[in-house]
Scaffold this motif. Structure first.
Motif, PDB file in Angstrom:
ATOM      1  N   LYS A 115      50.075  47.358  38.067  1.00  0.00           N
ATOM      2  CA  LYS A 115      50.506  48.087  39.260  1.00  0.00           C
ATOM      3  C   LYS A 115      51.405  49.251  38.874  1.00  0.00           C
ATOM      4  O   LYS A 115      51.300  50.356  39.438  1.00  0.00           O
ATOM      5  N   ARG A 116      52.277  49.020  37.906  1.00  0.00           N
ATOM      6  CA  ARG A 116      53.163  50.095  37.441  1.00  0.00           C
ATOM      7  C   ARG A 116      52.366  51.226  36.806  1.00  0.00           C
ATOM      8  O   ARG A 116      52.811  52.381  36.799  1.00  0.00           O
ATOM      9  N   ASP A 117      51.162  50.899  36.312  1.00  0.00           N
ATOM     10  CA  ASP A 117      50.292  51.917  35.712  1.00  0.00           C
ATOM     11  C   ASP A 117      49.373  52.576  36.736  1.00  0.00           C
ATOM     12  O   ASP A 117      48.506  53.365  36.367  1.00  0.00           O
ATOM     13  N   GLY A 118      49.532  52.225  38.016  1.00  0.00           N
ATOM     14  CA  GLY A 118      48.799  52.914  39.059  1.00  0.00           C
ATOM     15  C   GLY A 118      47.688  52.149  39.734  1.00  0.00           C
ATOM     16  O   GLY A 118      46.966  52.720  40.567  1.00  0.00           O
ATOM     17  N   ALA A 119      47.512  50.867  39.414  1.00  0.00           N
ATOM     18  CA  ALA A 119      46.455  50.081  40.063  1.00  0.00           C
ATOM     19  C   ALA A 119      46.728  49.936  41.551  1.00  0.00           C
ATOM     20  O   ALA A 119      47.882  49.793  41.973  1.00  0.00           O
ATOM     21  N   LEU A 120      45.661  49.984  42.345  1.00  0.00           N
ATOM     22  CA  LEU A 120      45.776  49.780  43.786  1.00  0.00           C
ATOM     23  C   LEU A 120      45.634  48.307  44.113  1.00  0.00           C
ATOM     24  O   LEU A 120      44.785  47.611  43.559  1.00  0.00           O
ATOM     25  N   ASP A 121      46.462  47.819  45.044  1.00  0.00           N
ATOM     26  CA  ASP A 121      46.252  46.469  45.536  1.00  0.00           C
ATOM     27  C   ASP A 121      45.404  46.503  46.794  1.00  0.00           C
ATOM     28  O   ASP A 121      44.949  47.569  47.243  1.00  0.00           O
ATOM     29  N   TRP A 122      45.154  45.326  47.374  1.00  0.00           N
ATOM     30  CA  TRP A 122      44.306  45.182  48.555  1.00  0.00           C
ATOM     31  C   TRP A 122      44.779  46.084  49.698  1.00  0.00           C
ATOM     32  O   TRP A 122      43.989  46.849  50.275  1.00  0.00           O
ATOM     33  N   SER A 123      46.029  46.009  50.048  1.00  0.00           N
ATOM     34  CA  SER A 123      46.545  46.769  51.194  1.00  0.00           C
ATOM     35  C   SER A 123      46.454  48.266  50.954  1.00  0.00           C
ATOM     36  O   SER A 123      46.079  49.035  51.864  1.00  0.00           O
ATOM     37  N   GLU A 124      46.786  48.696  49.752  1.00  0.00           N
ATOM     38  CA  GLU A 124      46.743  50.128  49.453  1.00  0.00           C
ATOM     39  C   GLU A 124      45.318  50.655  49.506  1.00  0.00           C
ATOM     40  O   GLU A 124      45.082  51.791  49.964  1.00  0.00           O
ATOM     41  N   GLN A 136      32.542  52.724  45.554  1.00  0.00           N
ATOM     42  CA  GLN A 136      32.174  51.522  44.812  1.00  0.00           C
ATOM     43  C   GLN A 136      33.103  51.321  43.615  1.00  0.00           C
ATOM     44  O   GLN A 136      33.596  50.210  43.365  1.00  0.00           O
ATOM     45  N   GLU A 137      33.311  52.373  42.865  1.00  0.00           N
ATOM     46  CA  GLU A 137      34.149  52.267  41.672  1.00  0.00           C
ATOM     47  C   GLU A 137      35.594  51.949  42.048  1.00  0.00           C
ATOM     48  O   GLU A 137      36.265  51.159  41.369  1.00  0.00           O
ATOM     49  N   SER A 138      36.059  52.529  43.143  1.00  0.00           N
ATOM     50  CA  SER A 138      37.408  52.252  43.603  1.00  0.00           C
ATOM     51  C   SER A 138      37.551  50.789  44.017  1.00  0.00           C
ATOM     52  O   SER A 138      38.561  50.135  43.707  1.00  0.00           O
ATOM     53  N   TRP A 139      36.535  50.258  44.702  1.00  0.00           N
ATOM     54  CA  TRP A 139      36.547  48.843  45.082  1.00  0.00           C
ATOM     55  C   TRP A 139      36.555  47.957  43.837  1.00  0.00           C
ATOM     56  O   TRP A 139      37.306  46.975  43.759  1.00  0.00           O
ATOM     57  N   ASP A 140      35.731  48.296  42.858  1.00  0.00           N
ATOM     58  CA  ASP A 140      35.688  47.515  41.618  1.00  0.00           C
ATOM     59  C   ASP A 140      37.054  47.491  40.936  1.00  0.00           C
ATOM     60  O   ASP A 140      37.518  46.436  40.482  1.00  0.00           O
ATOM     61  N   ARG A 141      37.716  48.646  40.854  1.00  0.00           N
ATOM     62  CA  ARG A 141      39.022  48.689  40.187  1.00  0.00           C
ATOM     63  C   ARG A 141      40.043  47.851  40.947  1.00  0.00           C
ATOM     64  O   ARG A 141      40.867  47.164  40.332  1.00  0.00           O
ATOM     65  N   GLN A 142      40.003  47.922  42.273  1.00  0.00           N
ATOM     66  CA  GLN A 142      40.945  47.128  43.065  1.00  0.00           C
ATOM     67  C   GLN A 142      40.713  45.640  42.865  1.00  0.00           C
ATOM     68  O   GLN A 142      41.658  44.857  42.687  1.00  0.00           O
ATOM     69  N   GLN A 143      39.446  45.216  42.848  1.00  0.00           N
ATOM     70  CA  GLN A 143      39.135  43.808  42.644  1.00  0.00           C
ATOM     71  C   GLN A 143      39.504  43.353  41.230  1.00  0.00           C
ATOM     72  O   GLN A 143      39.958  42.230  41.024  1.00  0.00           O
ATOM     73  N   GLU A 144      39.308  44.239  40.260  1.00  0.00           N
ATOM     74  CA  GLU A 144      39.641  43.888  38.877  1.00  0.00           C
ATOM     75  C   GLU A 144      41.143  43.758  38.669  1.00  0.00           C
ATOM     76  O   GLU A 144      41.573  43.093  37.718  1.00  0.00           O
ATOM     77  N   TRP A 145      41.943  44.364  39.542  1.00  0.00           N
ATOM     78  CA  TRP A 145      43.383  44.170  39.447  1.00  0.00           C
ATOM     79  C   TRP A 145      43.724  42.690  39.650  1.00  0.00           C
ATOM     80  O   TRP A 145      44.603  42.140  38.991  1.00  0.00           O
ATOM     81  N   TYR A 146      42.992  42.049  40.564  1.00  0.00           N
ATOM     82  CA  TYR A 146      43.186  40.620  40.801  1.00  0.00           C
ATOM     83  C   TYR A 146      42.439  39.761  39.781  1.00  0.00           C
ATOM     84  O   TYR A 146      42.884  38.658  39.446  1.00  0.00           O
ATOM     85  N   ALA A 187      52.450  38.508  36.414  1.00  0.00           N
ATOM     86  CA  ALA A 187      53.156  39.426  35.518  1.00  0.00           C
ATOM     87  C   ALA A 187      52.213  40.519  35.020  1.00  0.00           C
ATOM     88  O   ALA A 187      52.582  41.703  34.946  1.00  0.00           O
ATOM     89  N   GLN A 188      50.980  40.133  34.684  1.00  0.00           N
ATOM     90  CA  GLN A 188      49.980  41.122  34.245  1.00  0.00           C
ATOM     91  C   GLN A 188      49.626  42.077  35.384  1.00  0.00           C
ATOM     92  O   GLN A 188      49.459  43.288  35.166  1.00  0.00           O
ATOM     93  N   SER A 192      37.619  30.695  34.472  1.00  0.00           N
ATOM     94  CA  SER A 192      38.776  31.382  33.932  1.00  0.00           C
ATOM     95  C   SER A 192      39.982  30.504  34.240  1.00  0.00           C
ATOM     96  O   SER A 192      39.836  29.456  34.877  1.00  0.00           O
ATOM     97  N   PRO A 193      41.181  30.885  33.837  1.00  0.00           N
ATOM     98  CA  PRO A 193      42.335  30.064  34.202  1.00  0.00           C
ATOM     99  C   PRO A 193      42.538  29.918  35.706  1.00  0.00           C
ATOM    100  O   PRO A 193      43.159  28.956  36.154  1.00  0.00           O
ATOM    101  N   SER A 194      41.984  30.848  36.514  1.00  0.00           N
ATOM    102  CA  SER A 194      42.223  30.789  37.962  1.00  0.00           C
ATOM    103  C   SER A 194      40.971  30.564  38.800  1.00  0.00           C
ATOM    104  O   SER A 194      41.083  30.167  39.962  1.00  0.00           O
ATOM    105  N   ASP A 195      39.788  30.830  38.262  1.00  0.00           N
ATOM    106  CA  ASP A 195      38.564  30.802  39.065  1.00  0.00           C
ATOM    107  C   ASP A 195      37.454  30.015  38.378  1.00  0.00           C
ATOM    108  O   ASP A 195      37.501  29.772  37.171  1.00  0.00           O
TER     109      ASP A 195
END
Length: 258
Positions: free
Chosen positions: A185-194, A19-29, A179-180, A248-251
């Motif tokens: 990502k450079r700090d280790g965030a996972l994207d959807w595919s990863e 659950q926490e891993s999913w939350d972090r991945q979603q928060e990247w977006y 850009a954010q 938000s600016p996107s949603d």
């Protein structure tokens, strides 16, 4: 042994960690993801009270349900989704909680609601999910949602609702957001595919993940019509009022009142 250790020993998976891993991945977006959940539940409380019967539509891992029950312990939730991997995480997370029921259904199937345990709900909630649908099936889904929401009940949808009349604003927002994301990502965030690559390697999630990709492929492609389209269609389908209550600016988080 802690409760989490016991769950892992019994099922072979640490569902809270997933659950926490999913939350972090979603928060990247969506870095403001928790804010949209907070406003969503604020409006649920304001309009239908602190003990609602909720339909968590396209529930995924149960992110909305988890926050609903943490804030409103007397609430009940029905989660409905088709994704076998995300539902496996939800099932593991809420196992033994009588307030939660989970239903496997395809929201594009006209009979998707036939497996629900209730005929009506105080609130139907969804976030970052219905953009997987094209406009025609989404409009049909809105009609079924309107039938399920009781008079005085609410529907809240937090999602990408793109205004094509503002291309320069859209481009600037997208450039800044990406850009954010690149910095994170450079700090280790996972994207959807990863994230899905990790799920495919997990002994418990590998099989449902394979079934998930057989159903959807990498990512389903739908439509992202503007807020005005959503509000108009929801009114046409039976809601009395509909407007954004957060953005938000996107949603956008759009609320429709029956």
């Amino acid at each position: 042994m802690t409760d989490a250790d016991a769950t892992t020993a019994t099922t072979g998976a640490d569902w809270q960690a997933w659950q926490e891993s999913w939350d972090r991945q979603q928060e990247w977006y969506m870095p403001d993801r928790e804010e949209r959940f907070r406003i969503m539940l604020d409006m649920v409380e304001a309009l239908v009270g602190p003990a609602p019967r909720v339909l968590d539509l396209a529930c995924g891992t149960g992110s909305i349900t988890a926050r609903l029950l943490a804030r409103f312990p007397e609430a009940t939730s029905t989660g409905v989704d088709l994704d076998p991997a995300l539902l496996a995480i939800a099932e593991g997370t809420f196992a033994g909680d009588e307030r939660v029921s989970l239903v496997t259904a395809d929201l594009k199937d006209p009979a998707w609601a036939s497996g629900l345990p209730y005929d009506s709900y105080d609130a139907v909630l969804t976030a970052t999910a219905l953009h997987w649908l094209h406009a025609e099936p989404l409009a049909a889904l809105y009609g079924r949602v309107a039938e399920l929401v009781r008079d005085g009940g609410v529907f809240l949808n937090a999602d990408h609702m793109i205004d094509d009349t503002t291309p320069r604003i859209n481009a600037a927002e997208r450039e800044r957001r990406h850009a954010q994301m690149a910095a994170a990502k450079r700090d280790g965030a996972l994207d959807w595919s990863e994230w899905w690559q990790l799920a495919a390697k997990d002994p418990v999630l590998a099989e449902p993940t394979a079934r998930r990709f057989a159903l959807y492929g990498e990512h389903a492609e739908g439509d992202t019509p503007p807020v005005a389209w959503h509000a108009r269609v929801l009114r046409e389908k039976g809601f009395g009022e509909a407007r954004p209550v957060w953005c938000s600016p996107s949603d956008t988080l759009l609320l429709a009142l029956k």
